[in-house]
Design an enzyme around this catalytic site. Sequence first.
Site, mmCIF file in Angstrom:
data_model
loop_
_atom_site.group_PDB
_atom_site.id
_atom_site.type_symbol
_atom_site.label_atom_id
_atom_site.label_comp_id
_atom_site.label_asym_id
_atom_site.label_seq_id
_atom_site.Cartn_x
_atom_site.Cartn_y
_atom_site.Cartn_z
ATOM 1 N N ASP A 90 0.813 -1.217 0.000
ATOM 2 C CA ASP A 90 0.000 0.000 0.000
ATOM 3 C C ASP A 90 0.852 1.275 0.000
ATOM 4 O OD1 ASP A 90 0.779 -0.502 2.545
ATOM 5 O OD2 ASP A 90 -1.126 -0.004 3.503
ATOM 6 N N SER A 135 2.527 -8.415 -1.927
ATOM 7 C CA SER A 135 2.798 -8.336 -0.495
ATOM 8 C C SER A 135 2.546 -9.708 0.103
ATOM 9 C CB SER A 135 1.851 -7.328 0.143
ATOM 10 O OG SER A 135 1.528 -7.709 1.452
ATOM 11 N N ASP A 137 1.996 -10.389 3.114
ATOM 12 C CA ASP A 137 1.103 -10.358 4.277
ATOM 13 C C ASP A 137 -0.368 -10.472 3.916
ATOM 14 O OD1 ASP A 137 3.262 -10.034 5.888
ATOM 15 O OD2 ASP A 137 3.122 -7.863 5.991
ATOM 16 N N ARG A 443 -13.017 -46.658 -6.971
ATOM 17 C CA ARG A 443 -13.851 -46.108 -8.035
ATOM 18 C C ARG A 443 -15.207 -46.812 -8.156
ATOM 19 N NH1 ARG A 443 -11.059 -42.900 -11.899
ATOM 20 N NH2 ARG A 443 -8.829 -42.812 -11.516
ATOM 21 N N GLY A 547 -7.240 -37.084 -17.608
ATOM 22 C CA GLY A 547 -8.290 -37.724 -18.426
ATOM 23 C C GLY A 547 -8.489 -36.904 -19.692
ATOM 24 N N GLU A 601 -2.978 -36.230 -21.472
ATOM 25 C CA GLU A 601 -2.876 -37.665 -21.808
ATOM 26 C C GLU A 601 -3.898 -38.131 -22.851
ATOM 27 O OE1 GLU A 601 -3.353 -39.898 -18.189
ATOM 28 O OE2 GLU A 601 -5.184 -38.859 -17.616
#
EC number: 2.7.1.11
Length: 756
Positions: A90, A135, A137, A443, A547, A601
Amino acid sequence: MNAAVRAVVRMGLYVGAKVYFIHEGYQGMVDGGENIREATWESVSSMLQVGGTVIGSARCKDFRSHEGRLKAAHNLVKRGITNLCVIGGDGSLTGANLFREEWSGLLSELVQQGLIEADAVQKYSALHIVGMVGSIDNDFCGTDMTIGTDSALHRIIEVVDAIMTTAQSHQRTFVLEVMGRHCGYLALVSALACGADWVLIPEMPPEDGWEEKMCQKLSANRAGMKRLNIIIVAEGAIDRNNKPITTDYIKNLVVKNLGFDTRVTILGHVQRGGTPSAFDRILASRMGVEAVLALLETTANTPACVVSLCGNQSVRVPLMECVQTTQEVQKAMDQKRFEEAVKLRGRSFENNLRTYKLLAHRKPESELPVSNFNVAVLNVGAPAAGMNAAVRSAVRVGISEGHKMFAVSDGFEGFYKGQIKEIKWGDVGGWTGQGGSLLGTKRTLPAKHVDKIAEQMRKYNINALLVIGGFEALECLLQLCDARSTFEEFCIPMCMLPATISNNVPGTELSIGADTALNAIVETCDRIKQSASGTKRRVFIIETMGGYCGYLATVGGLAAGADAAYIYEEPFDIRDLQANVEHLTEKMKTSIQRGLVLRNENSNVNYTTDFIYQLYTEEGRGVFDCRKNVLGHMQQGGAPSPFDRNFGTKISAKAMQWLSQKLVESYRKGRVFANTEDTCCLLGMHARALVFQPVVELKDHTDFVHRIPKEQWWLKLRPLMKILAKYKTSYDVSDSGQVEHVIHSRPKDSDASVAM
């Protein structure tokens, strides 16, 4: 910061501007000379992976004086520079705004002193400014994340993870001091991400008599099988009387009252250094491009703005409004209006604090409500980092709300086999930092075993279900929804949290686990680029997972500075491959003699990674040689990134609260009965909000064959990647941010920054 510098330079050159570096911050602008140099495309190469800032930064006394700003104005006018992009905190941004307001006066003075021609005042009449907040922070109001915060969290979490193993061995208590003189963001978020026992931040000083409370909590934790304690302190931590709370004070307190072996670690400037995380690189690249667009659109009477992030969207906010709000936080803290200070910090900060309080402090059994509801939690699909953090959060929030929590091992396969057991508060201690899935995940879809699952639901009297997983989890919920007509056991509230590295679940822009996978990809690409730079004239073809979803390849490509990324969603043919080879051939004539190409892939059945590798090798003969790398399952493993830990923790807490609400709403005549569409939902992130969407409604938005959403937000990041890799392409500016006001820039009830 370097990613932002790179994006500004390349986008600037792309739109036909002349771009200059000003080295050493405002000092360089005041001193002029060699400090202000023209930037070229190549001059920002290889800087994405470098921490700090390549063009230097300095705190500058001279710029605070009128004479200093006069010199600076002279140096800019000499080069015809009237657009400034300032990356800083700032202080830097306030300085820039003052400079802009004084500009025409400074030019008149320069004319009077005979340093510039009179017509220069007309020619360079206005100075345009756009700010980006850099920054660690995250102390700037008006943006969810500042550039550098996520990387600082990575450093802190790496250290905490390392310290936890030694503390565990020696049964020690560790007091860690993290940066943040006026802002407790880093302390709060790292406490959330590692499940610290206690956290002290300037915005929320502890109640009087906190010392005793803290010691009680530490010893209670030790009694409950926990071998270590972690206390995180922001360097600016204070008590209710604005007196600093130091790490040594805490250490002595613990040793005196409890006799625990206690050590202090001060992280210091480690937090500012190191390689930027994937999140920071993407954030900074998006902001940099947005900043250039903002500069192109400013006129003499638009106020200076800051490009910032709200949820997952770039927005522009007036610079001075942000600065004023940021200063108000400090005022509120000085005047002990702490609740207000937390509110002014913004929703993201408030949410973090609420979630931390919910999860860290276990109420004694006597104070817990009793709901008589049983809630089951399970993982489905492939493991993703952050799943365990989500399970921990769900279990603890559930217990706080008075439910009995049950954990199901190995997904729906474990469910129908009856691998179900009650899980208690202490059972999930230390889970946030663990990768993979501790409950086990499969799965298996439930459809074939619905009857057996219903039987187990009856046996354990399960009244609500939380499913954490990827695309399979969505299919599971749809199947259970269908089964409601035959089995009343499924007429209960159900919720799913998206957790998959592929980020291919409809109804959400981000999934738990994707950030960790991106970091794994980016880290590997950095190493590979380094190897290619050493050998010169080498192109690497890298295959990523996902996928049919090109998220990892595209966003990974943007963060690693790839030359191309082949994905299924953007069909490509032999002409595109040829164009890319030609583009790389041109690139090898410059000083950047390496290339990086990513391929998802399943991007194309015939253009396999081998095919592309062979094509490039043949076509590049004599110009460059090729290597290929398949990243494989390393993308699924590893400790979760701070982002995934927090995202998982927060959305899971929100989901549990939603389930509690639905349980109460659907409880009639002594039992739970819920069969409407809105009681079976997915909790996802949309632009700026966390939204519960009925899974039935998501059907139309899903391509079930390729297991991807029909529309994906990140496709609009692709032109950005191409521009930064020097391709001519059209950039759609339709969703570039409009200027919004800080105070009202947040939709009332949305929760997107929960994610951040």
